[in-house]
Structures are given as C-alpha cells and as structure tokens.
Design a protein around this motif. Sequence first.
Motif: not given
Length: 536
Positions: A139-151, A183-195
């Motif tokens: 997601p463009a809104g992620l305020n972090a540069t993921l390492r390769d394994y994190q990506k 990053a996953l929650m941001l990727h799916r943010a428009d699909q509803g609230p997360s817990l």
Amino acid sequence: MGRELKFKGVVKPADVDVQVKTDIDWFQIQGNVHIPGTVCSFEDLLDMYRQAEYDGYIKIGDNEYMKMTEALKKNIEQMDNVIAGYDKSSKSQLVGKYDVGHLAEILGDDGGLHAQMDEEFLGLLKRMREAYESTPEVPAGLNATLRDYQKEGFEWLARLTSWGAGACLADDMGLGKTVQSIALMLHRADQGPSLVVAPKSLVLNWENELRKFAPSLNPVNINSAKNKKQAIADAKAGDVAITTYGVMVTQKDILTSRRWNVICLDEAHSIKNRMTRTSRSAMALKGDARIILTGTPLQNHLGEMWNLFQFINPGLLGPWQQFADKYIRSPWDDMVQRELKDRTLPFILRRTKNEVLSDLPEKICYEQMVELTPEELQIYEKIRKDLELKFKKHKTDAEKDKAAKLHIGFFQELTRLRLLANSVSLVYPEWKPESSKIGVLRDILTSLRSGNGNKVLIFSQFTSFLAQIGNMMKDAGFDYKYLDGQTPLDERQRLVDEFQTGDCQFFLISLTAGGLGLNLTAANYVILMDPWWNPS
C-alpha cells in the motif's frame, strides 16, 4: 490348502462418479463406483481400500477381488489423505474447505474421475488460482520501507486472505511480524474494521506502530474505552480495534456480534490450549481474514498446532479426535511427518534471522564465563549432588536410604540451582558476599559506560535477581530504567520512549515482560544474565 482367489476385473478412474457439495467449512464428497454387476458407494470403495489384504486389490465378495489401476489407486490414496471426517446425516466424506487446491488436483482432468463440483467449489478454486497468480502491491500509505523478506511476507498474507484462507506468520522475534500485518490491514482497509487481540503488554505498542506505519488507519483501544460495546459497534472501515485476550473473553458476546475484516491474534500461542475459555472465545470470532503471529507455533506438543490451525483454517487438520489418533497417538514416522508438513506448509511462513542475515546488521555473540568462588561452588554442589542422588535410577542400598530422607522435587530443585548460579542470597537471604555474576557485570557495565553512545539491555528471568543488580547499579552510580510484569502499561511505554530518545544508557528488564513487543532499537548491547527456560 490355500484359498482360491477370484479376480473379477479391473476398476479404473472412469468407473468412479464423485459429487462435491460445499458446506460452511467443508466439502461434502459423495459418489458411486461402477463395478461389473453392481454399484457401490464411494464410501464403500474407501472402506475396501483401507481394509485391503493385497496392495492394489479390493475385496468385493467371498474370495472375490478386483484390481485397481495405478491411476485409481493414486486417486484413492490421495483422497484418503485429505478426508478429514465423515458426516452421518448426509452420508458424506468431509474435506476441509482450505484443501480446495489438493482436492482439485485429485479430481482434475488428469485423474480421469467423473467429478461434479458445485458452483461454490468452482468459485473458491478460481479465487485461489487467481490469488496465486497475482502480485499484491505494498500500500502506498504504508510509512515504512519493507525489507525484501517483509515484502514477500505481506504478499503471502495478501494472497492467502484474498481467497478466504488464514495464515500463520511465524517469523523469528524481531523480523517485523507487526509491520507486515499492518501492511495487510492497510491493503484491505476499505473492506471493514479489523481486530487485533494481543497480550496486555503489547496493546500500546500496537497503537504506536499503527500510528507510525499506517497514519490513515485509526487505532481504537477497546480496553480503555468507557463504553466498550459502543466502541465495537461503531468500528468502521479503516478502524483497527485493539484488545487483550482477557477482554476478548469477558466481552465475547459483543466482539462476536459483528463481523471483522482482518482478525489478527498476536502472540497467538495464547490460544494453544483448546480447552480454555480464551481458545473458545477466539474460535467464536467472525472475520473474513484470520492471521496469527507467533515466533513459537509449537511450544510443547502437536495438539497446540491443531488448535492454532483450527482458528485460522477450521477443518484443515480434521476433527480433534482424528488428528490426535493420526498424529499424536500413532507412531511418528517420516511418512506421517511429511503428510502433516504438506497439509500445513501452504499456510505457515517462518523465516529465521539466519535465513535473512543479508538484510540485517551483523550480530556478534560473546559468552562470558563466570567462575564461582569456592564458597558459592560448595553450596551449589551440595544442592546438585542431592538432586542427582534423589533421581538416580540405579542406587546402592546406602544411597536409597539417604535419598528417602531428601524431600525435594525435580523442577523445584532445578530452579534453585539456577538461582544459586545467579546469586546465593536468592536462595539463602542471610548470605552476605556479593554474587560473582554481579561482580563481573559491574566490570562489563563500567567498560560500556565509557563507550560513546552505548545503550545496554540487561535481561533476567528472575525479578529478585534484577533487584540485586539494580542495587549494585545504584551503588556504582549507574543511571538505569527498570521494567517487569508489574509495570503499568502507560509507565511501560513511557520508559521505552525515554530509553529510546534519552540519555539513559541501561535498561533492566524481566524476560517475561520484555520478551513481547518491546521495540528497543536504540540499544546496541544485550546482556542475558540467565537464559529463558520452559520446564514443559
């Protein structure tokens, strides 16, 4: 005299008709097998295969056998491996919904079985295949540069959850499970609230990490909400509700009254025991995507793995009783181990620090040997020899008499030995001389204090030992922070922030409290005064 065996022909895949119907968490498998002169059910074919006296032959009557082609034998063997149970009401074999890929391979064109699959099965299979062909974008809104394994971890999570499967992210501590999940929650943010459900000590950390890495998401601390029911009901797309395992139990009815987008269990081994209220409350949560984070998916026994997978992918490992019979109570051989690994491997991702070393700064480990004084060693050896005698298998008569007078427990005495190795006064308060370990630590800290900008974390499993270390540091003029399991959450975060940004060089931390969710990246030295030990 030997028996006369009658071979009545060959059964091939084309003789088998199979129907697949979709239930909530299962596929129901029914069918018929056309044998010359009769038709039997698919269930009967499985039973005949399981009870076969001769490899590749099924018994259809008194001394009457039919040969299965190699293709059919392979089909039935694979089907038997994925079948998770039997439903008496529908007279169906059950296959877990998350085995859709395996089942599709078995029923595929190459196998030649006549298979009729309902629309739900075909739809799920299509979504799964599309997911594995996709490359989700960070997601463009992620305020972090993921390492390769994190990506790669984010992409893996996104693919699995896009077709409805759950995931176990089991990376080593410190490799960034939290940021990959955010990053996953941001990727799916428009699909509803997360817990997010986490240990109490990690709630504020989750709030801070969400604000830091995903400013567009709104963390909602359920624990601190005055009206928890209203806070849960008001949660909307873009919100991330954060709570503890304890509140999940007490507020179960409220939390399960709605459906969540992503449900994330941090330190998920908290639900490893299927008989606890914590586990039952977690299982009752409703969500579109379930992920669990744990660096230790298997701590003591395989039953824990079953429960974790029952949360993320219900039915994948079958009913508990069948799992226990097959993997726990049965002999553990390479074939059984390989089968379990094949079932779970698509849904668990674990990377160790050694595997991603090229992405991490170099770590240097040094083992400092501490020699006990003769007086310390004498006391230690007395306890050790008594313990050895008490639990020695083959004793002389004299040793048996002496051992009978020793009223000690094995684990209790092991703990006493660990304490004695740290400081004799932890076991015998009247002991006055300074601990040899503390003396060596003083020398190390003196050296590190003179270094420019050094920041040091000092861990022990025993708060009583940390107290003695703290007294030494006060006497020596060392400024330090202190954190253990009794430290309030607000105070805990304040201490971490002050250490991260302030001038204080030293931080005393209990292993239990500090082993979860502390981001202390300012430190460049870690001193373990005693290793963590799990008696289980």
